[in-house]
Design a protein around this motif. Structure first.
Motif, PDB file in Angstrom:
ATOM      1  N   PHE A  39      39.763  39.055  23.507  1.00 36.82           N
ATOM      2  CA  PHE A  39      38.785  39.322  24.777  1.00 36.82           C
ATOM      3  C   PHE A  39      39.260  38.702  25.880  1.00 36.82           C
ATOM      4  O   PHE A  39      39.427  38.868  27.180  1.00 36.82           O
ATOM      5  CB  PHE A  39      37.367  39.333  24.855  1.00 36.82           C
ATOM      6  N   PHE A  40      39.516  37.235  25.708  1.00 38.67           N
ATOM      7  CA  PHE A  40      39.604  36.346  26.643  1.00 38.67           C
ATOM      8  C   PHE A  40      41.339  35.954  26.937  1.00 38.67           C
ATOM      9  O   PHE A  40      41.503  35.753  28.121  1.00 38.67           O
ATOM     10  CB  PHE A  40      39.145  34.917  26.281  1.00 38.67           C
TER      11      PHE A  40
ATOM     12  N   LEU B 232      31.059  48.151  29.212  1.00 36.06           N
ATOM     13  CA  LEU B 232      32.283  47.502  30.101  1.00 36.06           C
ATOM     14  C   LEU B 232      32.853  48.779  31.059  1.00 36.06           C
ATOM     15  O   LEU B 232      33.067  48.340  32.414  1.00 36.06           O
ATOM     16  CB  LEU B 232      33.312  46.894  29.323  1.00 36.06           C
TER      17      LEU B 232
ATOM     18  N   TRP C  59      41.477  45.416  26.866  1.00 39.57           N
ATOM     19  CA  TRP C  59      40.748  45.107  25.548  1.00 39.57           C
ATOM     20  C   TRP C  59      40.011  46.102  25.364  1.00 39.57           C
ATOM     21  O   TRP C  59      39.988  46.784  24.085  1.00 39.57           O
ATOM     22  CB  TRP C  59      39.814  43.810  25.746  1.00 39.57           C
ATOM     23  N   ALA C  60      39.366  46.923  26.047  1.00 41.51           N
ATOM     24  CA  ALA C  60      38.269  48.178  25.776  1.00 41.51           C
ATOM     25  C   ALA C  60      39.340  49.258  25.539  1.00 41.51           C
ATOM     26  O   ALA C  60      38.829  49.930  24.677  1.00 41.51           O
ATOM     27  CB  ALA C  60      37.449  48.493  27.216  1.00 41.51           C
TER      28      ALA C  60
ATOM     29  N   ALA D 269      39.530  42.628  30.437  1.00 41.22           N
ATOM     30  CA  ALA D 269      38.458  43.303  29.280  1.00 41.22           C
ATOM     31  C   ALA D 269      38.516  44.749  29.227  1.00 41.22           C
ATOM     32  O   ALA D 269      37.895  45.251  28.372  1.00 41.22           O
ATOM     33  CB  ALA D 269      37.108  42.663  29.681  1.00 41.22           C
ATOM     34  N   VAL D 270      38.617  45.467  30.483  1.00 40.84           N
ATOM     35  CA  VAL D 270      38.341  46.756  30.280  1.00 40.84           C
ATOM     36  C   VAL D 270      39.786  47.698  30.048  1.00 40.84           C
ATOM     37  O   VAL D 270      39.928  48.504  29.273  1.00 40.84           O
ATOM     38  CB  VAL D 270      37.762  47.403  31.612  1.00 40.84           C
TER      39      VAL D 270
ATOM     40  N   ILE E 207      42.313  38.205  29.760  1.00 33.88           N
ATOM     41  CA  ILE E 207      41.758  37.823  31.104  1.00 33.88           C
ATOM     42  C   ILE E 207      42.471  36.515  31.789  1.00 33.88           C
ATOM     43  O   ILE E 207      42.986  36.522  32.953  1.00 33.88           O
ATOM     44  CB  ILE E 207      40.343  37.448  30.883  1.00 33.88           C
TER      45      ILE E 207
ATOM     46  N   VAL F 159      39.044  40.226  34.966  1.00 29.79           N
ATOM     47  CA  VAL F 159      37.937  40.904  33.916  1.00 29.79           C
ATOM     48  C   VAL F 159      38.146  42.309  33.908  1.00 29.79           C
ATOM     49  O   VAL F 159      38.025  42.783  32.849  1.00 29.79           O
ATOM     50  CB  VAL F 159      36.579  40.328  34.219  1.00 29.79           C
ATOM     51  N   SER F 160      38.520  42.800  34.989  1.00 27.04           N
ATOM     52  CA  SER F 160      38.680  44.305  34.908  1.00 27.04           C
ATOM     53  C   SER F 160      39.598  44.750  34.411  1.00 27.04           C
ATOM     54  O   SER F 160      39.597  45.636  33.425  1.00 27.04           O
ATOM     55  CB  SER F 160      38.411  44.907  36.204  1.00 27.04           C
TER      56      SER F 160
END
Length: 843
Positions: free
Chosen positions: A121-122, A260, A89-90, A85-86, A125, A81-82
């Motif tokens: 987003f997914f 995030l 994605w972020a 997502a970050v 991950i 996720v880190s």
């Protein structure tokens, strides 16, 4: 209104009103390429967000110890996720926020479709989860797996980027293939290098925070580099003007991204606090008496926490000596007790709750912990003389409680925690400045003699002491420990950081750990058969004695294994002829007798001669020539196969000698002088030893009364007491067949302490408070039936076949340990020394 049109590439699509504000004709702009420029602030922010996400990812991956266990699966998910997502994605959406279309009109700015945004987003991950899982399947850093992981990570970055770009709702997006290929190349190569370096450092336990930061910077550069190269090669054709409510707003995306990133910052701060607390605790423990767990796997790797430290628990701030000449070391009686307790945890485990209760009660009775402060006289401050307990007893309780807590921390049953190693290591001997200089040097010192062999403690006293509970973990145990959050590291990789946390010399710690590993990797009992050994005593300070022992197996004497499985009667007769002869005299006698001996006798004499010569070569010291042979062979427990239920015993013939106080260890380095007291204790601890039961009963008798004394006030007030632990032990299955003495057979019977004798309708009554400290009187209950065969009774004349039967009780002191060969040799040599002293005085 009069408009002034502004020139643009291909068409005039915008104008300015008379007031100077830009006016956009969306009908003319539709399908046209819209120019854009970049905001430098958002560019920098996007990289920082990616860097924070990558750093958090590597920190989480650093704490993973295996691909098994809920703990490691949680860390894998958090790292994915880190990263996805970050870091990916972020970073993408913050980077796209830096794109300003035309002159910044709100209707022309990029908007995103919620569906594509959620999918993007997914996607990363899921992909990086697979990549990180593949990389954790083995601790070995293989190039093929690193390349595959780099490809997957690069694919996750590229896939997320173009899926996210596909979610742009108000523009048609076109890409330049050279830029697409270039961005993919950057993502794959940089990610492969960053992850490869990180996992190589992780395997070697050399990934300090700044090294992880460099790897995170490179990994962040892979994500940002791919994004911006791809963005430069991207053109935007207007599809429609931006809508206010139908798509995900730009500001909403920024808020989500910043939340995030803020979460990652909190995670990094949490890890930093945890790391600082670990360092602070290690610094405090370096000045205390600590119990640490040393577990090696089948490959010789050492068990450590994710922070790279040994699992440990504090025993006490220091050992409170009651006299000025008392020193807590391996020759202390308390250490021998701890050593025996660790070899038979089942005899202690039931008492630990009561030990904790006694320690809590002692704490409540005093203003401070009794094991931290002393009175002016040096003894523990307690309320009354009646409650006064020597610190040795308190220290035993603290040791058992610390071992129990250590077992809980490692998720191990106390019985499987390990045994106490025959050495105490002094910590806090090297300050931080010296550690930085010594950290690079891993070569052991070339000291020929240890301080202990000179009869001294240490040239520089440490501020703390560390005791090691050691064991060898099977492959299944190692996997279970790794699933629980522990890791295994090679000694060469982990020793520098361990030495730094313990404030000791890396070479000293490395030598100690290698010794422990060697002691666990080989058998520490004699082989069945006949052995020739040498028992060398050396006087020490304060009336103590040292004995010459094997350096790796401190429970063994220097010995030579002969070919005979046992000694026959005629061979024992030959040995009797050598009784009390020195080694040199035995050699001359055997040489002379071989010349006129028969073939069978000559073979035994030749082998005995060879054994004496081999033993002399092992010891490699002139004192062996003065050693005298004891004709009576000793029967000593030896190695027994796991399938055999009967204990086997080896026959040992022993030379004995008392060395000078200044004698050193042999030059070959295989032997050293160690504590005679500890050596005698070691002879009681071997698999299926009958002394385990006797020791357990003594422990129950001593410590069951301690808590009772503290609880007597509550018992007198009518309060219920905790359930008393059972002290009933079944007889050993080998007790009847071992052929040992009646004393040993009695040690196998099932005793109960006096507190267990209860009336049917009364509450239990304990031993008196004063006598309860040592458990009161030992009570043994026995039921017997006597059968006597006689022809005529002298008085009645009737035959009696069955005598009186019933139950009777026998009160006695708890059975003591059975004397071992070391105890007998010690008594014999002390008596010989006394007789020699009397002769010298009389002459």
């Amino acid at each position: 209104m009069d408009d002034v049109f502004l020139p643009s590439v291909g068409a005039s699509i915008a104008s300015r009103s008379l007031s100077g504000d830009p006016v956009v004709d969306f009908h003319l702009m539709k399908g046209e390429i819209v120019h854009h420029h970049y905001n430098p602030g958002y560019i920098v922010l996007s990289y920082l967000v990616s860097f924070v996400g990558c750093w958090t990812t590597l920190k989480l991956l650093h704490r993973r110890t295996s691909h098994r266990g809920y703990y490691n699966w949680y860390l894998l998910l958090a790292a994915a996720v880190s990263m996805g997502a970050v870091a990916i994605w972020a970073m993408h959406y913050i980077g796209n926020r830096a794109i300003t279309m035309l002159d910044g009109q709100n209707e022309l700015q990029i908007q995103y479709s919620a569906g594509y945004t959620g999918g993007s987003f997914f996607l990363p991950i899921c992909v990086v989860s697979v990549a990180f899982y593949l990389l954790s399947l083995s601790e070995e850093v293989e190039i093929i797996r690193i390349v595959v992981v780099g490809l997957l990570t690069g694919a996750a970055v590229c896939g997320m980027h173009y899926l996210g770009q596909g979610g742009i709702a108000n523009y048609y997006v076109a890409y330049s293939w050279p830029y697409v290929l270039g961005s993919a190349f950057i993502a794959v190569i940089a990610a492969t290098v960053a992850l490869g370096v990180f996992f190589y450092l992780k395997r070697n336990w050399t990934n300090n925070w700044w090294k992880r930061a460099l790897c995170a910077a490179l990994l962040g550069a892979a994500v940002s580099g791919m994004h911006w190269v791809a963005t430069v090669g991207t053109t935007y054709r207007l599809r429609r003007q931006a809508r206010k409510a139908s798509s995900l707003g730009r500001q909403g995306t920024v808020v989500i991204v910043l939340c995030l990133a803020f979460g990652c910052c909190i995670a990094l701060m949490t890890f930093a606090v945890i790391g600082q607390r670990v360092k602070s605790r290690a610094a405090h423990q370096a000045q205390q008496v600590v119990l640490a767990s040393v577990i090696f796997d089948t490959e010789g790797k050492l068990l450590v926490n994710p922070e790279g430290t040994l699992p440990s628990r504090k025993i006490a701030k220091t050992y409170l000596e009651e006299t000025y000449d008392e020193i807590f070391d391996i020759d202390h009686p308390v250490f021998s007790w701890l050593y025996r307790a660790s070899h038979y945890w089942p005899g202690v485990v039931e008492l630990i709750p009561r030990m904790k209760a006694h320690l809590r009660a002692t704490q409540e009775d005093t203003f401070t912990f009794p094991w931290t402060d002393k009175t002016a006289s040096g003894r523990t401050a307690l309320n009354s003389e009646e409650d006064q307990v020597d610190f040795g007893t308190t220290f035993k309780e603290l040791f058992c409680v610390a071992a129990s807590e250590l077992a809980e921390a490692t998720q191990e049953p106390l019985e499987h925690l390990g045994v106490l190693y025959e050495s105490i290591m002094y910590t806090g001997t090297v300050d931080r400045a010296q550690m930085k200089k010594q950290k690079k040097s891993m070569a052991p010192t070339n000291d020929s003699l240890s301080n202990a062999e000179h009869g001294q403690l240490r040239s520089s006293f440490g501020r703390g002491q560390i005791l090691f509970l050691v064991r060898q973990a099977s492959k299944q145990d190692a996997m279970r420990l790794q699933a629980g959050g522990f890791g295994f590291a090679a000694l060469t990789n982990i020793v520098p950081s361990l030495a730094h946390s313990m404030e000791v010399s890396p070479s000293e710690l490395s030598t100690q750990l290698h010794r422990i590993r060697r002691s666990l990797s080989s058998e520490s009992m004699l082989e069945p058969g006949v052995h020739l050994a040498c028992y060398v005593l050396r006087p020490k300070f304060h009336g103590r004695w040292d004995v010459l022992i094997n350096k790796d197996h401190k429970n063994l004497l220097p010995s030579v294994h002969m070919t005979q499985s046992s000694l026959s009667s005629w061979q024992k007769d030959i040995v009797k002829e050598l009784d009390n002869m020195t080694a040199s005299e035995c050699y001359l006698y055997l040489q002379g007798r071989k010349s006129h001996a028969e073939s069978q006798e000559e073979a035994f004499l030749a082998e005995l001669d060879h054994a004496i010569s081999s033993l002399a070569g092992q010891i490699d010291h002139p004192l062996f020539q003065e050693a005298r042979l004891l004709a009576r062979p000793f029967s000593i427990p030896c190695r027994t196969s796991d399938r055999s239920r009967n204990r086997q015993r080896a026959t040992v013939m022993i030379f004995r000698v008392i060395a000078d106080a200044h004698s050193s260890s042999p030059l070959n380095g295989d032997f050293e002088f160690g504590s005679s007291r500890l050596f005698r204790a070691q002879q009681h601890v071997y698999p299926r030893s009958p002394d385990h039961g006797a020791f357990a009963r003594q422990v129950h008798l001593q410590f069951a009364g301690l808590a009772e004394a503290k609880l007597s006030a509550s018992l007198n007030s009518g309060e219920s007491s905790p359930r008393r632990p059972s002290s009933v032990y079944a007889a050993s299955p080998e007790a009847s067949s071992s052929g040992r003495s009646e004393r040993e057979a009695r040690a196998q019977q099932s005793p109960t302490s006096m507190g267990d004798v209860r009336s049917p309708n009364k509450s239990p009554t304990w031993a008196g408070k004063a006598h309860g400290f040592f458990g009161g009187i030992h009570v043994q209950r026995e039921v017997s039936v006597d059968i006597n065969e006689v022809e005529d009774h002298p008085e009645t004349g009737h035959e009696i076949e069955l005598g009186p039967y019933g139950a009777h009780s026998e009160a006695s002191v708890a059975p003591a340990d059975i004397d071992t060969f070391a105890d007998e040799l010690m008594l014999l040599m002390m008596e010989e020394r006394r007789q020699q002293s009397v002769k010298r005085q009389s002459s």
